[in-house]
Design a protein around this motif. Structure first.
Motif, PDB file in Angstrom:
ATOM      1  N   GLU A  19       0.825  -1.211   0.000  1.00  0.00           N
ATOM      2  CA  GLU A  19       0.000   0.000   0.000  1.00  0.00           C
ATOM      3  C   GLU A  19       0.862   1.265   0.000  1.00  0.00           C
ATOM      4  O   GLU A  19       0.354   2.362  -0.270  1.00  0.00           O
ATOM      5  N   HIS A  20       2.158   1.115   0.281  1.00  0.00           N
ATOM      6  CA  HIS A  20       3.060   2.268   0.308  1.00  0.00           C
ATOM      7  C   HIS A  20       3.975   2.310  -0.916  1.00  0.00           C
ATOM      8  O   HIS A  20       4.836   3.186  -1.006  1.00  0.00           O
ATOM      9  N   ILE A  21       3.801   1.370  -1.838  1.00  0.00           N
ATOM     10  CA  ILE A  21       4.670   1.294  -3.007  1.00  0.00           C
ATOM     11  C   ILE A  21       4.046   2.059  -4.172  1.00  0.00           C
ATOM     12  O   ILE A  21       2.932   1.770  -4.597  1.00  0.00           O
ATOM     13  N   ARG A  22       4.779   3.059  -4.671  1.00  0.00           N
ATOM     14  CA  ARG A  22       4.394   3.788  -5.882  1.00  0.00           C
ATOM     15  C   ARG A  22       5.571   3.735  -6.845  1.00  0.00           C
ATOM     16  O   ARG A  22       6.723   3.829  -6.422  1.00  0.00           O
ATOM     17  N   PRO A  23       5.325   3.569  -8.127  1.00  0.00           N
ATOM     18  CA  PRO A  23       6.432   3.451  -9.078  1.00  0.00           C
ATOM     19  C   PRO A  23       7.196   4.760  -9.229  1.00  0.00           C
ATOM     20  O   PRO A  23       6.626   5.850  -9.124  1.00  0.00           O
ATOM     21  N   LEU A  24       8.489   4.644  -9.468  1.00  0.00           N
ATOM     22  CA  LEU A  24       9.356   5.808  -9.691  1.00  0.00           C
ATOM     23  C   LEU A  24       9.823   5.787 -11.135  1.00  0.00           C
ATOM     24  O   LEU A  24      10.323   4.767 -11.615  1.00  0.00           O
ATOM     25  N   SER A  25       9.681   6.904 -11.811  1.00  0.00           N
ATOM     26  CA  SER A  25      10.134   7.020 -13.196  1.00  0.00           C
ATOM     27  C   SER A  25      11.351   7.936 -13.244  1.00  0.00           C
ATOM     28  O   SER A  25      11.295   9.076 -12.785  1.00  0.00           O
ATOM     29  N   THR A  26      12.453   7.437 -13.778  1.00  0.00           N
ATOM     30  CA  THR A  26      13.677   8.220 -13.872  1.00  0.00           C
ATOM     31  C   THR A  26      14.478   7.808 -15.103  1.00  0.00           C
ATOM     32  O   THR A  26      14.368   6.676 -15.575  1.00  0.00           O
ATOM     33  N   HIS A  27      15.263   8.768 -15.612  1.00  0.00           N
ATOM     34  CA  HIS A  27      16.166   8.462 -16.726  1.00  0.00           C
ATOM     35  C   HIS A  27      17.458   7.833 -16.226  1.00  0.00           C
ATOM     36  O   HIS A  27      18.211   7.236 -17.002  1.00  0.00           O
ATOM     37  N   VAL A  52       9.957  -0.443  -5.801  1.00  0.00           N
ATOM     38  CA  VAL A  52       9.595   0.888  -6.283  1.00  0.00           C
ATOM     39  C   VAL A  52      10.088   1.138  -7.706  1.00  0.00           C
ATOM     40  O   VAL A  52       9.375   1.710  -8.536  1.00  0.00           O
ATOM     41  N   MET A  53      11.299   0.683  -8.019  1.00  0.00           N
ATOM     42  CA  MET A  53      11.949   1.083  -9.267  1.00  0.00           C
ATOM     43  C   MET A  53      11.793   0.092 -10.417  1.00  0.00           C
ATOM     44  O   MET A  53      12.016   0.435 -11.578  1.00  0.00           O
ATOM     45  N   GLY A  54      11.463  -1.139 -10.124  1.00  0.00           N
ATOM     46  CA  GLY A  54      11.273  -2.112 -11.198  1.00  0.00           C
ATOM     47  C   GLY A  54      12.497  -2.263 -12.069  1.00  0.00           C
ATOM     48  O   GLY A  54      13.620  -2.411 -11.573  1.00  0.00           O
ATOM     49  N   ASP A  55      12.336  -2.139 -13.392  1.00  0.00           N
ATOM     50  CA  ASP A  55      13.444  -2.391 -14.304  1.00  0.00           C
ATOM     51  C   ASP A  55      14.418  -1.224 -14.422  1.00  0.00           C
ATOM     52  O   ASP A  55      15.378  -1.297 -15.198  1.00  0.00           O
ATOM     53  N   ARG A  56      14.217  -0.142 -13.667  1.00  0.00           N
ATOM     54  CA  ARG A  56      15.211   0.938 -13.630  1.00  0.00           C
ATOM     55  C   ARG A  56      16.320   0.621 -12.640  1.00  0.00           C
ATOM     56  O   ARG A  56      17.268   1.395 -12.498  1.00  0.00           O
ATOM     57  N   LEU A  57      16.191  -0.494 -11.969  1.00  0.00           N
ATOM     58  CA  LEU A  57      17.215  -0.931 -11.015  1.00  0.00           C
ATOM     59  C   LEU A  57      17.697  -2.323 -11.408  1.00  0.00           C
ATOM     60  O   LEU A  57      16.899  -3.236 -11.630  1.00  0.00           O
ATOM     61  N   ARG A  58      18.998  -2.469 -11.493  1.00  0.00           N
ATOM     62  CA  ARG A  58      19.593  -3.778 -11.773  1.00  0.00           C
ATOM     63  C   ARG A  58      20.412  -4.184 -10.555  1.00  0.00           C
ATOM     64  O   ARG A  58      21.247  -3.421 -10.073  1.00  0.00           O
ATOM     65  N   LEU A  59      20.182  -5.381 -10.066  1.00  0.00           N
ATOM     66  CA  LEU A  59      20.877  -5.885  -8.884  1.00  0.00           C
ATOM     67  C   LEU A  59      21.793  -7.031  -9.295  1.00  0.00           C
ATOM     68  O   LEU A  59      21.358  -7.986  -9.936  1.00  0.00           O
ATOM     69  N   VAL A  60      23.076  -6.914  -8.913  1.00  0.00           N
ATOM     70  CA  VAL A  60      24.050  -7.963  -9.186  1.00  0.00           C
ATOM     71  C   VAL A  60      24.720  -8.335  -7.856  1.00  0.00           C
ATOM     72  O   VAL A  60      25.353  -7.492  -7.229  1.00  0.00           O
ATOM     73  N   SER A 172       9.955  10.918  -4.187  1.00  0.00           N
ATOM     74  CA  SER A 172       9.160  10.592  -3.001  1.00  0.00           C
ATOM     75  C   SER A 172       8.680   9.132  -2.960  1.00  0.00           C
ATOM     76  O   SER A 172       8.483   8.603  -1.857  1.00  0.00           O
ATOM     77  N   PRO A 173       8.482   8.446  -4.104  1.00  0.00           N
ATOM     78  CA  PRO A 173       8.130   7.031  -3.985  1.00  0.00           C
ATOM     79  C   PRO A 173       9.176   6.225  -3.212  1.00  0.00           C
ATOM     80  O   PRO A 173       8.822   5.299  -2.464  1.00  0.00           O
ATOM     81  N   LEU A 174      10.452   6.587  -3.358  1.00  0.00           N
ATOM     82  CA  LEU A 174      11.502   5.909  -2.598  1.00  0.00           C
ATOM     83  C   LEU A 174      11.486   6.329  -1.136  1.00  0.00           C
ATOM     84  O   LEU A 174      11.474   5.486  -0.231  1.00  0.00           O
ATOM     85  N   ASP A 176       9.184   7.853   0.672  1.00  0.00           N
ATOM     86  CA  ASP A 176       7.938   7.530   1.389  1.00  0.00           C
ATOM     87  C   ASP A 176       7.880   6.045   1.743  1.00  0.00           C
ATOM     88  O   ASP A 176       7.409   5.668   2.816  1.00  0.00           O
ATOM     89  N   ALA A 177       8.345   5.201   0.823  1.00  0.00           N
ATOM     90  CA  ALA A 177       8.348   3.760   1.099  1.00  0.00           C
ATOM     91  C   ALA A 177       9.294   3.443   2.248  1.00  0.00           C
ATOM     92  O   ALA A 177       8.986   2.611   3.117  1.00  0.00           O
ATOM     93  N   LEU A 178      10.444   4.117   2.270  1.00  0.00           N
ATOM     94  CA  LEU A 178      11.388   3.886   3.368  1.00  0.00           C
ATOM     95  C   LEU A 178      10.801   4.357   4.692  1.00  0.00           C
ATOM     96  O   LEU A 178      10.917   3.674   5.714  1.00  0.00           O
ATOM     97  N   ALA A 179      10.143   5.511   4.679  1.00  0.00           N
ATOM     98  CA  ALA A 179       9.516   6.017   5.903  1.00  0.00           C
ATOM     99  C   ALA A 179       8.458   5.051   6.419  1.00  0.00           C
ATOM    100  O   ALA A 179       8.342   4.817   7.636  1.00  0.00           O
ATOM    101  N   ALA A 180       7.706   4.441   5.509  1.00  0.00           N
ATOM    102  CA  ALA A 180       6.683   3.471   5.912  1.00  0.00           C
ATOM    103  C   ALA A 180       7.318   2.232   6.520  1.00  0.00           C
ATOM    104  O   ALA A 180       6.821   1.692   7.516  1.00  0.00           O
ATOM    105  N   LEU A 181       8.425   1.779   5.928  1.00  0.00           N
ATOM    106  CA  LEU A 181       9.126   0.616   6.467  1.00  0.00           C
ATOM    107  C   LEU A 181       9.655   0.906   7.866  1.00  0.00           C
ATOM    108  O   LEU A 181       9.514   0.079   8.784  1.00  0.00           O
ATOM    109  N   VAL A 182      10.246   2.086   8.056  1.00  0.00           N
ATOM    110  CA  VAL A 182      10.788   2.450   9.369  1.00  0.00           C
ATOM    111  C   VAL A 182       9.670   2.511  10.403  1.00  0.00           C
ATOM    112  O   VAL A 182       9.799   1.982  11.510  1.00  0.00           O
ATOM    113  N   ARG A 183       8.547   3.155  10.047  1.00  0.00           N
ATOM    114  CA  ARG A 183       7.414   3.237  10.986  1.00  0.00           C
ATOM    115  C   ARG A 183       6.920   1.842  11.361  1.00  0.00           C
ATOM    116  O   ARG A 183       6.641   1.557  12.535  1.00  0.00           O
TER     117      ARG A 183
END
Length: 200
Positions: A19-27, A52-60, A172-174, A176-183
């Motif tokens: 409920e606190h996850i909103r997508p983030l769009s960035t170049h 939050v970031m989907g395919d704009r984030l690559r994890l290795v 703010s999607p990032l 706000d999601a972190l603030a929700a996790l901390v709370r």
């Protein structure tokens, strides 16, 4: 027996953050090099970044150059600027010159000690300019202890970096999601334990 996990946010069902996850769009393209010890860490913020970031984030995940062979090949083929976000005596302040909003940003995910180990085990990272953030506020990720005053969670560092490179991007999607996790985590703590974290 492991707890059931939400298929969308990947957090335990009883701690779902959807409920606190909103997508983030960035170049800006973010690539996180994660130390293996962080993968199962309960307070690792990269999992939240992925939601939050989907395919704009690559994890290795890896530790040695062999673990990053495919990533190195990918980076060598790029024409966009590649920057390593890691503060050091030789790193430069991260700024927003023209076209840098299309940069590829490398982040090392782990404790300071593990991130430094990743850096030393992977001399190929020195091929890319090292940059750092100018911090004017402490970390809000109070549920995870750090030994250095300039410590940020990987998520916070990513949000500040994106904001610097692409000022028009709403991060703010990032945050706000972190603030929700901390709370959520603070609310689940016994009062005496919660107070120790709030006094940090």
């Amino acid at each position: 027996m492991s707890r059931p996990v939400c298929p969308k946010c990947q957090y335990p069902v009883n701690a779902c953050l959807c409920e606190h996850i909103r997508p983030l769009s960035t170049h800006v393209e973010l690539i996180v090099l994660q130390h293996p010890s962080e993968v199962s860490h309960a307070k690792n913020s990269v999992k939240l970044m992925q939601a939050v970031m989907g395919d704009r984030l690559r994890l290795v995940v890896g530790e040695t150059p062999t673990d990053f062979t495919d990533l190195r090949t990918y980076l060598k083929a790029q024409t966009r600027p590649v920057l390593l976000l890691y503060p050091s005596e030789t790193s430069q302040p991260l700024e927003s010159p023209e076209n840098n909003h299309e940069a590829i940003l490398l982040l090392l995910d782990g404790t300071w000690r593990k991130a430094f180990k990743l850096l030393k085990l992977n001399p190929w990272l020195a091929e890319y300019p090292a940059v750092h953030l100018d911090l004017d506020a402490p970390s809000k990720y109070t549920i995870r202890k750090a030994k250095r005053d300039d410590s940020l969670s990987t998520l916070e560092a990513a949000a500040l970096a994106i904001e610097t490179l692409e000022p028009s991007c709403d991060v703010s999607p990032l945050t706000d999601a972190l603030a929700a996790l901390v709370r959520q985590r603070l609310d689940a703590m016994p009062p005496e334990v919660r107070q120790r974290y709030l006094q940090k």
